[in-house]
Structures are given as C-alpha cells and as structure tokens.
Motif scaffolding. Structure first.
Motif, PDB file in Angstrom:
ATOM      1  N   ARG A  16       0.809  -1.219   0.000  1.00  0.00           N
ATOM      2  CA  ARG A  16       0.000   0.000   0.000  1.00  0.00           C
ATOM      3  C   ARG A  16       0.845   1.273   0.000  1.00  0.00           C
ATOM      4  NH1 ARG A  16      -5.404  -0.844   1.093  1.00  0.00           N
ATOM      5  NH2 ARG A  16      -5.584   1.042  -0.162  1.00  0.00           N
ATOM      6  N   GLY A  17       2.171   1.139  -0.056  1.00  0.00           N
ATOM      7  CA  GLY A  17       3.039   2.319  -0.122  1.00  0.00           C
ATOM      8  C   GLY A  17       3.349   2.928   1.229  1.00  0.00           C
ATOM      9  N   ILE A  18       3.152   2.158   2.314  1.00  0.00           N
ATOM     10  CA  ILE A  18       3.445   2.637   3.671  1.00  0.00           C
ATOM     11  C   ILE A  18       4.839   2.168   4.065  1.00  0.00           C
ATOM     12  CG2 ILE A  18       2.672   2.697   6.064  1.00  0.00           C
ATOM     13  CD1 ILE A  18       0.632   3.828   4.055  1.00  0.00           C
ATOM     14  N   PHE A  19       5.682   3.083   4.492  1.00  0.00           N
ATOM     15  CA  PHE A  19       7.042   2.740   4.901  1.00  0.00           C
ATOM     16  C   PHE A  19       7.040   2.026   6.251  1.00  0.00           C
ATOM     17  CE2 PHE A  19       8.325   4.908   1.357  1.00  0.00           C
ATOM     18  CZ  PHE A  19       9.661   5.262   1.304  1.00  0.00           C
ATOM     19  N   VAL A  69      21.617  -8.035  10.988  1.00  0.00           N
ATOM     20  CA  VAL A  69      21.234  -8.172   9.587  1.00  0.00           C
ATOM     21  C   VAL A  69      22.206  -7.351   8.731  1.00  0.00           C
ATOM     22  CG1 VAL A  69      19.440  -7.645   7.889  1.00  0.00           C
ATOM     23  CG2 VAL A  69      18.814  -8.581  10.127  1.00  0.00           C
ATOM     24  N   PRO A  70      22.744  -7.928   7.662  1.00  0.00           N
ATOM     25  CA  PRO A  70      23.628  -7.156   6.777  1.00  0.00           C
ATOM     26  C   PRO A  70      22.884  -5.936   6.222  1.00  0.00           C
ATOM     27  CG  PRO A  70      23.750  -9.496   6.257  1.00  0.00           C
ATOM     28  CD  PRO A  70      22.603  -9.326   7.221  1.00  0.00           C
ATOM     29  N   PRO A  71      23.561  -4.834   6.042  1.00  0.00           N
ATOM     30  CA  PRO A  71      22.872  -3.608   5.615  1.00  0.00           C
ATOM     31  C   PRO A  71      22.116  -3.758   4.303  1.00  0.00           C
ATOM     32  CG  PRO A  71      25.250  -3.348   5.471  1.00  0.00           C
ATOM     33  CD  PRO A  71      25.006  -4.599   6.233  1.00  0.00           C
ATOM     34  N   GLU A  72      22.659  -4.547   3.366  1.00  0.00           N
ATOM     35  CA  GLU A  72      21.991  -4.688   2.077  1.00  0.00           C
ATOM     36  C   GLU A  72      20.677  -5.450   2.172  1.00  0.00           C
ATOM     37  OE1 GLU A  72      25.393  -7.702   2.347  1.00  0.00           O
ATOM     38  OE2 GLU A  72      25.107  -5.537   2.655  1.00  0.00           O
ATOM     39  N   HIS A  73      20.433  -6.112   3.304  1.00  0.00           N
ATOM     40  CA  HIS A  73      19.185  -6.851   3.486  1.00  0.00           C
ATOM     41  C   HIS A  73      18.088  -6.024   4.156  1.00  0.00           C
ATOM     42  CE1 HIS A  73      21.431 -10.993   3.295  1.00  0.00           C
ATOM     43  NE2 HIS A  73      21.405 -10.345   2.133  1.00  0.00           N
ATOM     44  N   LEU A 110      15.283   4.224   1.953  1.00  0.00           N
ATOM     45  CA  LEU A 110      15.150   5.547   1.338  1.00  0.00           C
ATOM     46  C   LEU A 110      15.114   6.675   2.358  1.00  0.00           C
ATOM     47  CD1 LEU A 110      12.569   4.785  -1.509  1.00  0.00           C
ATOM     48  CD2 LEU A 110      15.035   5.152  -1.711  1.00  0.00           C
ATOM     49  N   LEU A 111      14.851   6.345   3.608  1.00  0.00           N
ATOM     50  CA  LEU A 111      14.833   7.352   4.665  1.00  0.00           C
ATOM     51  C   LEU A 111      15.790   6.933   5.780  1.00  0.00           C
ATOM     52  CD1 LEU A 111      11.004   8.117   5.000  1.00  0.00           C
ATOM     53  CD2 LEU A 111      12.742   9.575   3.958  1.00  0.00           C
ATOM     54  N   LEU A 112      16.665   7.846   6.167  1.00  0.00           N
ATOM     55  CA  LEU A 112      17.563   7.625   7.287  1.00  0.00           C
ATOM     56  C   LEU A 112      17.248   8.650   8.366  1.00  0.00           C
ATOM     57  CD1 LEU A 112      21.007   7.078   5.495  1.00  0.00           C
ATOM     58  CD2 LEU A 112      19.374   5.343   6.277  1.00  0.00           C
ATOM     59  N   GLY A 113      17.125   8.163   9.598  1.00  0.00           N
ATOM     60  CA  GLY A 113      16.829   9.059  10.706  1.00  0.00           C
ATOM     61  C   GLY A 113      18.057   9.296  11.573  1.00  0.00           C
ATOM     62  N   VAL A 114      18.304  10.544  11.903  1.00  0.00           N
ATOM     63  CA  VAL A 114      19.399  10.913  12.792  1.00  0.00           C
ATOM     64  C   VAL A 114      18.796  11.535  14.044  1.00  0.00           C
ATOM     65  CG1 VAL A 114      21.406  12.404  13.110  1.00  0.00           C
ATOM     66  CG2 VAL A 114      21.012  11.297  10.896  1.00  0.00           C
ATOM     67  N   ALA A 115      18.989  10.866  15.175  1.00  0.00           N
ATOM     68  CA  ALA A 115      18.463  11.403  16.431  1.00  0.00           C
ATOM     69  C   ALA A 115      19.241  12.660  16.800  1.00  0.00           C
ATOM     70  CB  ALA A 115      18.572  10.362  17.533  1.00  0.00           C
ATOM     71  N   LEU A 116      18.539  13.735  17.089  1.00  0.00           N
ATOM     72  CA  LEU A 116      19.205  14.979  17.444  1.00  0.00           C
ATOM     73  C   LEU A 116      20.072  14.786  18.680  1.00  0.00           C
ATOM     74  CD1 LEU A 116      19.673  17.989  16.982  1.00  0.00           C
ATOM     75  CD2 LEU A 116      17.564  18.451  18.261  1.00  0.00           C
ATOM     76  N   VAL A 117      19.635  13.947  19.612  1.00  0.00           N
ATOM     77  CA  VAL A 117      20.442  13.709  20.808  1.00  0.00           C
ATOM     78  C   VAL A 117      21.791  13.105  20.439  1.00  0.00           C
ATOM     79  CG1 VAL A 117      18.547  13.544  22.467  1.00  0.00           C
ATOM     80  CG2 VAL A 117      19.198  11.514  21.142  1.00  0.00           C
ATOM     81  N   GLN A 153      14.026  -1.341   1.553  1.00  0.00           N
ATOM     82  CA  GLN A 153      14.187  -0.049   0.882  1.00  0.00           C
ATOM     83  C   GLN A 153      13.105   0.923   1.334  1.00  0.00           C
ATOM     84  OE1 GLN A 153      13.185   0.384  -3.381  1.00  0.00           O
ATOM     85  NE2 GLN A 153      15.159   1.397  -3.655  1.00  0.00           N
ATOM     86  N   GLN A 154      11.890   0.439   1.433  1.00  0.00           N
ATOM     87  CA  GLN A 154      10.761   1.292   1.791  1.00  0.00           C
ATOM     88  C   GLN A 154      10.682   1.375   3.313  1.00  0.00           C
ATOM     89  OE1 GLN A 154       7.240   0.965  -0.828  1.00  0.00           O
ATOM     90  NE2 GLN A 154       6.080   0.711   1.055  1.00  0.00           N
TER      91      GLN A 154
END
Length: 713
Positions: free
Chosen positions: A540-543, A558-562, A653-660, A565-566
């Motif tokens: 349904r296109g939900i990440f 888990v290896p990063p390539e595994h 496709l999205l990487l999160g960086v915690a401000l802390v 993507q979504q």
C-alpha cells in the motif's frame, strides 16, 4: 448447531467471539499458544455491545449477528481500492425493484448495475429478504462518496471511500533518498523559548538542518493536545486529543495581535517572558506547567486585542472548516477548566457533547469556547509557518508528525468521540520478554463496528488535521490499525485479548488522506506482528521502521543490504537511551536502579556487551571501525558515527538521525514501564557533559556536522 470448545471456554462463546473479530487465543513472544479466559471474552463482547453473560444470551447474540447484515439494505460503509471492481451486497425485500447509485464528492452521479439474479434468501422478521449483487464501477475517482439504494420506497445510504491502491506522492515518485532529524520538540529550546521548545523553534530547527546540513525532514514527537491548563501530562504519547494540538507550543511573540497590545498589557507579557527565559538555561528538568501557565496568561491578554478584518475572517473560516469537532473540543476545554476530572458533573448520562451536562453550559461558556478555538487557530498558523520554513530551506518532505496510539480515558477525545470508542476497555500489549507483566497504556480503543457505522468520520478528521501542514506522518504502533490488545477494566495487562479491525479500510483511508496532503507515511512496525503485515503495508506504499539494534536474524546483525528499501532506518528510538548512553550501558544501570531487570545485573550487562560486540563486528566487516580495537574502547563519537555510517549502507530511502546523537546527549528521554519513577519526557537537550545546547548552537556544532558527514556522500 455444534460449536468448537477450547480449553473449557463455552463453544458458543468461542464462535461468537470469532464472528466479531475477537481472538480466543494468542501466540506469546515465546511461541506458545495461550487460550483467552472466558471472563475476558465476555468483557470484550460486552464492550462491543453484544450480550454474552449467559448461554441463552450468547445463542441469541449469535443469531442476531448472523442476521444483522440482512436487516440492512446497504453495509454500514464501504471502502474500496481505486481501479478494483467491487461486488456490493444489497439486502432487499424479495421481488422488489431495487436500484443503487453513487453521488460523488463533486456531485457527479454514477449508476451501479446489478450483477446477476437474486442469490440467497432468508426470512427476516417474517419477511423474505434476498441478497443481491451490484457491481461498483472501476472508474470512480478517489475520495469520499455516498452510496444510495432504493428498495420500492425503502431507502438507504452509506459512505463509500475510494482509496489509492498504493500511496503516491511527488517525493515517492522521485525515488530519492533523504535523511532527517528525529527530535523531541519540547526539549529543543532557543534563547527566545519560554523554557519549552515551540513551533518557532521547530521552524528554526528545520531551517538550520535543511539549509546548512541538507536534511530532508524533521520528525517530531506527537504535538497532540493535552489538558487545557496546568498540570499537564508530560507524555506526548498520552494526549487528550489526537486531532487537535497543544497550545503549549505556541510562540507568544509570533501572534500577530501581540504587536498591538496596550502598553500595560505588553509590560505584563514581557515580564512573563523574562521570568521564563532563564528556564532555557536549565539542563536538568523541563517545567511544562510553569511555561504553560505563563503562556496562557499572556495569550489571554493578547486574545483581548481586536483582530483586523482580514484576521477575523481567517479565524471565522478556520472555525467553519473545523466544524462541530472544534466546537466540541473547545467546549471540553472550557468545561475542564471549571470542573475537575473527578467532578460528579462528568458522570451525567448521556455523556459527551450532546448530553445534558454539555447543553447546560454551552451558552454560558461561549467566551471560553471561542478562546480555546482561537488557540487552535494559532497552532494551525504557526505549524503552517514551520512547514513553510522547512520547505523554503530546501527540505523535500519538511515536518513529519507523529500519531500516538490513543488518548487519555478522561480526555477530550474520550468525551467527544464517546460514540465510536469502546467503553470499559483500555489498550496495551501482552506480556513479552521485555515486559513480563504486559503493558496497559490506559487508552480507550476505537469500537470497530461503530467506527464503520459512522463512516470513519472521526478517523478521517483526525488524519486531515495532522496532515494539514505536514510532509510526512509516523504512525506509532501501526499494528494497532490491524489489531489491538484490549484489556477489560480492572484486569491486568495479561488478561486481555486481540480485537481485529478492518485494516483494509483504515490503511486505505490513511493512504487517501496522505496522498491528498502529498505526505509520506511511516509505520512503526516493531515488536510482535504477523509476518504478512509488513508485506501488506509495503504493497500500500506505507514505509516501515528499522532500528539498528533490533535488526537481527537469530541474534546476528542483519547485513545492511538486506534492510528494506521502503523504510525509515535509524540507530535508535526515543524508548532507548541516546547512542552514547547505550554504548555505556546507561540503560542497564537505569533499569537496575528502578527494579526493572528480570535477571541479575551482571547477566544483563554481559548480555548487553555481547550484543554490542556482535554489532561492532558487523560494522568492522564494512571497514567502518578499526579492526584492531574494540568498539567501546574507541572515542564514543567515532563509534556513534560508524553505527550511523552502517545505516547509510542500507537501501532504505529514509535515514533518521536522532538529534540527541548529533549533539552527544547521553540521558534517556523515556524509560518504558515507569511513570514518575523517572522524569520521562522532561529531559532538555544537552551535550555529553551536560553542557547546554540551544538551537542557536547547532549551526556551529562540530558533532552535528561530523555525524551528517558519516551518512552523506
């Protein structure tokens, strides 16, 4: 009729529960299937409005549930995917001339043809009723439409929602990768804050991270409304309302009428600000109540300033657009100011905004209702400004909001949406390896049947409000749109069961409203879940969500390539310590001090070290850490950067960086399983040595810049 019996539970009760989407057993975290006790099933069924106290009641309820669809000309509501042919069941009197048509949002009319002859026929209250099949055409536009049916003068109508087969937005179409900050807004302050981070701070955070560091979004904690006056609940995940926003975040000086305050009133507001500004320098604890009390006093003074004709028109338009929902919310705020939560007046039936208690006070509290409506208008305007600042800074997504699982049992939504919430129930989670007693989140669940009967209006309005000025939305515990763990009042967390929802409807409506807002959706799909759920959400296109420490296969990272993507992938989450604290084992020390460990502390530390060692080994294999040194012996910041660089190797496709993590904070923001034992949600942003970090410090922060370099080409 023969019924299947399970471990002593009456067989008819089992059948009735299953018919209503109530699980009669559940598979625990250890893989063991456990039956649900009869008393739990009876309690849940009672909350669903189904009598199940005696054998006679159960058999009667079974018969009624089987007959219920035949009593209706149309289903209570219909949610379909675009481009899909849908066979609509219509229950009409035998031999009658039946017609069905659709009135679309734009007023266009579509005929719905009957498909074949009458099917099954049943006797309903002494009259033969046939099930007819009508085919809803495939070319309907996306949106909220109305189904109509006529059965020789007997009419019916139902909401028809056509949803995207898959969520589509410009950002998704571009297929690009973006990174963004994850921040707890209340903790992120500037020199102009009133001791608590606010909407203006959000705009500045977005502008700095977007224009200087190249971030594509800022994900913030839920900004939902809390109590209308201090004291307020500190947890942003236990709000009063999920549709409306917390005026605590208003930047007083940015309200247009502030410039026109009379001299005496302006002096009062400036004095209030002056008393609050020193709190921005406090790195120990946040004081929401002090900040909110001061802001409300200032805002009441500003509210007295006449609005210009244009501003007055804008406010009137906002109130009209928000409709009865805003009026009812503001009335609850006004009533809550006058009557404590345990006041006898709240128990007058029928409760809710249509009851006698509300009617008796609505006119007398009109001034306060207008004030609380005005506060929501200010929230809306300042959120719009923050999103504009984000996109002007080059962010492709901008502000990403967070939707909490539910609301307080005594809050606004619990009162105004009473008709679509299940009474006598709260939601939580069954026992697992981290919480062996289970969890009770003290939040009333949606009533699945009544939500459908209402055409999902409350759910739709909530989503529209949150997405109004957003580029993205994170759904906390998105599995709750599939099933929720219901706990009967007075029972322990382990005495509940799962109740299922029409996920096709809830996810479809979510996708529709997000697509209309050009927003992406991220589901927090961590924890115990059915394997097919992730595949369905991806379809349904939900990440989804991936947290570095949790991504393991039989204990091996888990290896990063595994990775998916979504997905939004990050090193940590707000329920873990910042990465520097996690590497130091601060979470073990804290849980030991609070008596939350399930085994000796030495065993816990050894297990934690072993887990970290396997992760460091995986990071070394990618050349991100020296091969001759142990991870913890390296400078903390170097290790943090290496872990984030590992996430950058994933296809997510999205990487999160915690401000802390970007500033070196070590303290835990929230310790699950506690309330006042630890100052949850009250930790201001600081550096590694508890040195103050304000928004103005971020452009020149070397840790921030280094961490961004670790994840960007």
């Amino acid at each position: 009729m023969k019924h299947e019996q399970i471990d002593g539970t009456p067989a008819a009760l089992v059948e009735l529960a299953r018919l209503l989407g109530v699980d009669t057993s559940f598979c625990g975290w250890d893989g063991v299937e456990r039956p649900i006790e009869s008393r739990t099933l009876r309690g849940v069924l009672t909350a669903l409005g189904v009598a199940a106290g005696t054998g006679v009641e159960i058999e009667s309820s079974l018969a009624e549930q089987r007959l219920a669809p035949w009593r209706r000309l149309l289903p209570p509501s219909v949610v379909i995917r675009e481009g899909s042919e849908f066979e609509l069941p219509v229950h009409a009197r035998q031999g009658s001339a039946t017609s069905v048509w659709i009135i679309a949002e734009d007023g266009a009319r579509f005929e719905v043809p009957q498909h074949g002859d009458a099917g099954e026929t049943r006797d309903v209250d002494g009259r033969p009723v046939s099930r007819l099949a009508f085919t809803i055409p495939t070319g309907l536009p996306l949106g909220w439409h109305t189904l109509h049916a006529d059965d020789d003068g007997r009419t019916g109508e139902a909401v028809l929602v056509v949803t995207p087969a898959r969520l589509r937005t410009p950002w998704l179409a571009a297929g690009r990768r973006d990174w963004g900050l994850m921040a707890q807004l209340y903790s992120v302050r500037s020199s102009r804050s009133w001791g608590i981070g606010d909407f203006a701070d959000l705009g500045d955070l977005a502008a700095i991270s977007g224009s200087q560091y190249g971030a594509g979004f800022v994900l913030v904690n839920p900004l939902h409304a809390s109590e209308p006056a201090p004291p307020v609940e500190p947890s942003p995940y236990l709000p009063s309302s999920r549709r409306f926003f917390h005026p605590l975040y208003i930047r007083v000086e940015d309200v247009a009428e502030y410039a026109y305050l009379p001299a005496e009133a302006r002096s009062v507001v400036e004095a209030l600000a002056a008393r609050q500004h020193p709190a921005n320098l406090n790195v120990d604890r946040l004081d929401r109540d002090s900040a909110y009390a001061a802001k409300l006093t200032a805002l009441e003074a500003i509210h007295e300033v006449p609005r210009s004709p244009a501003r007055a028109q804008q406010f009137d338009t906002f109130r009209a657009e928000q409709g009865q929902g805003l009026s009812d919310f503001a009335l609850w705020c006004a009533l809550s100011e006058r009557f404590p939560v345990d006041a006898a007046e709240w128990s007058i039936e029928p409760r809710g905004p249509q009851g006698p208690f509300a009617a008796a006070h609505r006119d007398g509290l009109a001034g306060r209702v207008e004030f609380h409506s005005w506060l929501q208008w200010l929230c809306d305007q300042q959120l719009e400004t923050a999103q504009r600042a984000a996109t002007d800074a080059g962010m492709s997504i901008g502000i990403m909001h967070d939707l909490a699982v539910g609301v307080q049992t005594t809050g606004s939504d619990a009162w105004t949406l009473r008709d679509v919430l299940a009474q006598g129930m709260t939601v939580g989670a069954p026992p697992d390896m981290f919480n062996q007693q289970g969890q009770n989140w003290s939040q009333p669940p949606w009533h699945p049947g009544r939500l459908a009967e209402s055409g999902y209006a409350a759910y739709r309005d909530m989503l529209r409000s949150i997405l109004r000025h957003a580029g993205g939305l994170r759904i906390d515990h998105i599995l709750g749109l599939f099933r929720l763990w219901w706990i009967p009042a007075g029972g322990g967390p382990g005495e509940g069961t799962y109740v299922h929802y029409d996920h096709e409807a809830l996810i479809g409506i979510l996708a529709l409203e997000a697509q209309r807002a050009d927003a992406i959706v991220i589901g927090e799909d961590l924890g115990v879940f059915q394997p097919w759920v992730r595949d369905y959400l991806a379809e349904r296109g939900i990440f989804g969500t991936s947290i570095l420490w949790f991504e393991r296969d039989n204990g091996v990272p888990v290896p990063p390539e595994h990775y998916r993507q979504q997905c939004l992938t990050s090193v940590n989450t707000h329920d873990l310590p910042p990465t520097a604290g996690y590497l130091a084992g601060d979470h073990v020390t804290l849980r030991e001090s609070l008596g939350l460990l399930g085994r000796p502390v030495a065993e816990e530390r050894e297990a934690d070290r072993a887990e970290q060692a396997t992760m460091f080994a995986a990071v070394r294999e990618r050349g991100l850490l020296p091969t001759t040194e142990d991870g913890p012996a390296l400078p903390v910041q170097q290790t943090v950067e290496a872990l984030y660089a590992y996430t950058a190797l994933t296809p997510s496709l999205l990487l999160g960086v915690a401000l802390v993590d970007a500033v070196g904070e070590r303290r835990t923001q929230n310790q699950p399983g506690t309330t006042d034992e630890y100052p949850n949600w009250r930790i201001p942003l600081a550096g590694p040595d508890l040195d103050l970090v304000l928004i103005e410090d971020l452009p020149a922060n070397p840790r921030f810049a280094a961490l961004v370099r670790a994840i960007t080409p």
